[in-house]
Motif scaffolding. Sequence first.
Motif, short mmCIF file in Angstrom:
data_model
loop_
_atom_site.label_atom_id
_atom_site.label_comp_id
_atom_site.label_asym_id
_atom_site.label_seq_id
_atom_site.Cartn_x
_atom_site.Cartn_y
_atom_site.Cartn_z
N GLN A 134 3.53 11.71 -0.57
CA GLN A 134 2.93 11.07 0.56
C GLN A 134 3.87 9.96 0.94
OE1 GLN A 134 -1.02 10.02 0.00
NE2 GLN A 134 -1.65 11.69 -0.88
N ARG A 135 4.60 9.22 0.15
CA ARG A 135 5.44 8.02 0.35
C ARG A 135 6.55 8.30 1.05
NH1 ARG A 135 5.34 5.59 -4.12
NH2 ARG A 135 7.31 6.42 -4.85
N ALA A 136 7.08 9.48 0.62
CA ALA A 136 8.14 9.97 1.20
C ALA A 136 7.97 10.71 2.70
CB ALA A 136 8.88 11.12 0.27
N MET A 137 6.72 11.19 2.78
CA MET A 137 6.29 11.61 4.31
C MET A 137 6.36 10.69 5.34
SD MET A 137 3.78 14.49 3.20
CE MET A 137 3.35 14.74 5.10
N ILE A 138 5.67 9.49 4.83
CA ILE A 138 5.41 8.37 5.86
C ILE A 138 6.93 7.80 6.21
CG2 ILE A 138 4.49 6.10 5.84
CD1 ILE A 138 2.04 7.34 4.35
N ILE A 139 7.45 7.54 5.12
CA ILE A 139 8.89 6.88 5.49
C ILE A 139 9.79 7.83 6.46
CG2 ILE A 139 10.86 6.14 4.13
CD1 ILE A 139 9.47 5.37 1.78
N GLU A 140 9.65 9.09 6.11
CA GLU A 140 10.55 10.00 6.98
C GLU A 140 9.93 9.91 8.34
OE1 GLU A 140 11.88 14.70 7.49
OE2 GLU A 140 10.30 14.08 5.92
N LEU A 141 8.65 9.60 8.56
CA LEU A 141 8.30 9.58 10.11
C LEU A 141 8.36 8.32 10.69
CD1 LEU A 141 6.26 11.04 12.06
CD2 LEU A 141 4.37 10.05 10.87
N MET A 142 8.20 7.26 9.87
CA MET A 142 8.44 5.71 10.44
C MET A 142 9.52 4.99 9.96
SD MET A 142 4.20 4.70 10.25
CE MET A 142 4.63 3.30 10.98
N ALA A 143 10.57 5.62 9.35
CA ALA A 143 11.81 4.95 8.84
C ALA A 143 12.39 4.09 9.89
CB ALA A 143 12.69 6.04 8.34
N GLU A 144 12.70 4.51 11.27
CA GLU A 144 13.38 3.56 12.14
C GLU A 144 12.29 2.44 12.62
OE1 GLU A 144 14.84 4.01 16.63
OE2 GLU A 144 14.32 5.92 15.73
N GLN A 145 11.02 2.65 12.74
CA GLN A 145 10.15 1.40 13.05
C GLN A 145 10.03 0.36 11.84
OE1 GLN A 145 9.59 4.96 13.42
NE2 GLN A 145 7.51 5.20 14.12
N MET A 146 10.00 1.01 10.81
CA MET A 146 10.03 -0.05 9.69
C MET A 146 11.30 -0.57 9.52
SD MET A 146 7.76 2.34 6.74
CE MET A 146 8.05 1.14 5.78
N GLU A 147 12.34 -0.09 9.54
CA GLU A 147 13.55 -0.68 9.56
C GLU A 147 14.02 -1.88 10.44
OE1 GLU A 147 18.46 0.35 9.86
OE2 GLU A 147 16.91 1.84 9.29
N GLN A 148 13.58 -1.61 11.94
CA GLN A 148 13.66 -2.37 12.77
C GLN A 148 12.59 -3.56 12.52
OE1 GLN A 148 13.76 -1.67 17.22
NE2 GLN A 148 13.75 0.38 16.65
N PHE A 149 11.30 -3.46 12.22
CA PHE A 149 10.43 -4.52 12.07
C PHE A 149 10.90 -5.56 10.65
CE2 PHE A 149 6.16 -6.52 11.19
CZ PHE A 149 5.87 -6.72 12.18
N GLU A 150 11.54 -4.82 9.80
CA GLU A 150 11.99 -5.73 8.72
C GLU A 150 13.01 -6.54 9.23
OE1 GLU A 150 13.30 -2.76 5.71
OE2 GLU A 150 10.99 -2.29 4.97
N ALA A 151 14.09 -6.12 9.89
CA ALA A 151 14.85 -6.83 10.48
C ALA A 151 14.37 -8.05 11.39
CB ALA A 151 15.84 -6.08 11.46
N GLU A 156 0.80 -1.10 0.04
CA GLU A 156 -0.05 0.04 -0.05
C GLU A 156 0.67 1.27 0.02
OE1 GLU A 156 -2.43 -0.44 3.64
OE2 GLU A 156 -3.80 -1.88 2.48
N LEU A 157 1.89 1.31 0.71
CA LEU A 157 2.91 2.41 0.85
C LEU A 157 3.73 2.59 -0.67
CD1 LEU A 157 4.26 4.47 2.87
CD2 LEU A 157 6.26 2.71 3.10
N GLU A 158 3.79 1.64 -1.37
CA GLU A 158 4.45 1.65 -2.49
C GLU A 158 3.37 2.31 -3.58
OE1 GLU A 158 5.84 -2.07 -3.92
OE2 GLU A 158 7.50 -2.08 -2.20
N ALA A 159 2.30 2.14 -3.30
CA ALA A 159 1.23 2.57 -4.35
C ALA A 159 0.79 3.89 -4.00
CB ALA A 159 -0.19 1.58 -4.26
N LEU A 160 1.30 4.52 -3.05
CA LEU A 160 0.90 6.19 -2.81
C LEU A 160 1.60 7.11 -3.60
CD1 LEU A 160 1.07 6.00 1.11
CD2 LEU A 160 -0.97 6.08 -0.13
N PRO A 161 1.38 8.13 -3.83
CA PRO A 161 2.03 9.09 -4.54
C PRO A 161 3.42 9.56 -3.77
CG PRO A 161 -0.15 9.97 -4.33
CD PRO A 161 -0.04 8.75 -3.25
N ALA A 162 4.39 9.78 -4.54
CA ALA A 162 5.66 9.86 -4.31
C ALA A 162 5.80 10.74 -2.91
CB ALA A 162 6.51 10.45 -5.43
#
Length: 264
Positions: free
Chosen positions: A221-238, A213-219
């Motif tokens: 919007q996707r950049a804003m969410i990634i900036e906000l949640m980058a740390e959480q997403m990186e940890q969860f992916e690991a 769903e994130l990949e389908a967002l406009p660029a």
Amino acid sequence: MFVALTTIGNGDVVAQSASDLVHSMLEAHDARIEGVENYTLVQAVMGFETETYFEKHTVEGRSVFRASFAGLGGQKNSPATGVEDVYALGEDLARRSEYRGRERVGDYEVHVLDITDLSGTGFGSNVAQDSEFEPMRGSVFLDAESYVPRRFVFEGEMTRSGSTLPLTAIMEMGDYREVEGLLIPFRTVTTIEGLAAAIDPEVKAQFEEMQLELEALPAHQRAMIIELMAEQMEQFEAMMVDDSAPMVVEVLVTDVRVNKGGWN
């Protein structure tokens, strides 16, 4: 009861016990909170702001603070484990502990209390929020000068999807600042080991769906969410690919309001 010998400044040797240290901790805390009826912590946690309100109550003749937490939308919940929880244990902490001795946490000398049995106390049970964590034993690292906690360690079991798994949580409290008599840790870092092994297939599927769903967002919007949640997403992916990967949560205090009542 285990008693250790400690050398003081003039070279004399004095006995230290769990009871002595807990008494000193509570005495110092009681002196600091005199005149404080309530306080609110505003904290930044993984890009979000939360408020935790502490109100003084009398329990078995002692003054303790009880907390409630306001997160997104002002919803009130039970807050995560914090420094007030160890003070609320009171003398029960001494009865459940053995004195290990002196160690160092970073630049600080500390006294270490090993808690042999945490059952029934609730202390540490909310360190891994949204998980059924039952602490069985732990350790408290008290600053040798101020008697504030510098570190908590909890060891126990977590129940998730019918399975029981070992879990260890380490809380590091730092950047203590005095605010109207209170000593507040402005930075708390919690490292949780064992949580990755409890991620079930359904949660993994939800995370993969969120990524699509994130990949389908406009660029933008996707950049804003990634900036906000980058740390959480990186940890969860690991954690999705490595059961030994820890979860690390940093909590920063941004404001403290003392004797101002509840949430603004």
